[in-house]
Write an enzyme that holds these catalytic residues in place. Sequence first.
Site, mmCIF file in Angstrom:
data_model
loop_
_atom_site.group_PDB
_atom_site.id
_atom_site.type_symbol
_atom_site.label_atom_id
_atom_site.label_comp_id
_atom_site.label_asym_id
_atom_site.label_seq_id
_atom_site.Cartn_x
_atom_site.Cartn_y
_atom_site.Cartn_z
ATOM 1 N N GLU A 132 0.832 -1.218 0.000
ATOM 2 C CA GLU A 132 0.000 0.000 0.000
ATOM 3 C C GLU A 132 0.863 1.264 0.000
ATOM 4 O O GLU A 132 0.531 2.252 -0.656
ATOM 5 C CB GLU A 132 -0.917 -0.030 1.243
ATOM 6 C CG GLU A 132 -1.602 1.277 1.620
ATOM 7 C CD GLU A 132 -2.879 1.547 0.861
ATOM 8 O OE1 GLU A 132 -2.923 1.237 -0.339
ATOM 9 O OE2 GLU A 132 -3.814 2.091 1.464
ATOM 10 N N THR A 184 -5.067 9.945 -4.213
ATOM 11 C CA THR A 184 -4.895 10.169 -2.776
ATOM 12 C C THR A 184 -3.849 11.250 -2.502
ATOM 13 O O THR A 184 -4.046 12.098 -1.621
ATOM 14 C CB THR A 184 -4.491 8.842 -2.094
ATOM 15 O OG1 THR A 184 -5.537 7.905 -2.333
ATOM 16 C CG2 THR A 184 -4.323 9.007 -0.603
HETATM 17 N N1 HSE Z 1 -7.079 8.250 5.228
HETATM 18 C C1 HSE Z 1 -6.680 8.343 3.865
HETATM 19 C C2 HSE Z 1 -7.012 9.710 3.337
HETATM 20 C C3 HSE Z 1 -7.398 7.309 3.052
HETATM 21 O O1 HSE Z 1 -8.128 10.173 3.566
HETATM 22 O O2 HSE Z 1 -6.154 10.348 2.723
HETATM 23 C C4 HSE Z 1 -6.876 7.197 1.660
HETATM 24 O O3 HSE Z 1 -5.742 6.377 1.599
#
Ligand code: HSE
Length: 313
Positions: A132, A184
């Site tokens: 990941e 992301t």
């Molecule tokens: N917690 C992470 C975010 C989830 O909101 O950026 C996505 O990988």
Amino acid sequence: MANTRAEAFAPATVANLGVGFDILGLALHEPGDVVRAERREDPGAVIVHIEGDGGRLPYAADKNTACIAAEATLRLLGVRTGAALTIYKRLPLASGLGSSAASAVAAAVAVNALYGASLTCAELLPACLEGEAAVSGYHADNIAPCLFGGITLVTGTTADQIHALPVPANIVLGLFTPDMAVPTAMARAVLPALVGLREMVAQTAAVAWLVDALHRQDIAELAAAMEGDVVVETARAHLIPHLEDARAAAKQAGALGVVISGAGPTLCAVCDDETTARAAGEAMQAIYARVGITGMARHTRISTKGAHVLGVA
Ligand code: HSE
């Protein structure tokens, strides 16, 4: 014991649950990615085929999340032979459904099963996180629910820092994934580096309320607590146009609350029955259709099982 091939499924996940940025997540029953691992005599992991990604995922062993997780699993297993992977990519990329986590977890679980399933989920965790990290960074809010199932609180990246939370019996989620990618990295780049004391108090209060609501199986309060985010959604809202209209439409259809799933753009409506969850997903879809944005509406329950082996031969 070594088998010839093994296949594993790893589910989509909803990270953050609105207010719990990087610390909360849940596993969905469906959709999910499937990885088949076949034994090969040469050491290491290779990708032989990827289906369903539209040609967008890398085959290079050091760039593909599934391959990195498979390599790390082989190292943990201490075997001299390797694994050839086929990835059946069923999750849309950069959609907020934990796509990279699902591929990494499915690969790790499949390789483990190929070599006799001697490693526990807790032992597979570092291999999944390594995969990941190549795409989304080293955080476990998608990996943990994907691997262990249910709703997880993540206070670190080791297995003893992953805490299973109660799953309310009647919760059903209505989801809408607009056809737009929100990587992301981009969604993290817009976040504030510092948070004010007032926001810190509101955010921690909402997280605590959320955990309390889960323990009481109160889905209405859970949904309200999830919507209590005053830090992350505010910063990301501009990346997801029509968020407020979609939220209003889902609530009109009976949803108890709507949050961004992970880094978005999938929207997640919290409901307490299937009919409402379906209607909420479709109501959000209709809002986007009006402005010419297509996408996929779904409704599904939370999976307490998480990733699992589909077959071994
Ligand atoms: N917690 C992470 C975010 C989830 O909101 O950026 C996505 O990988």
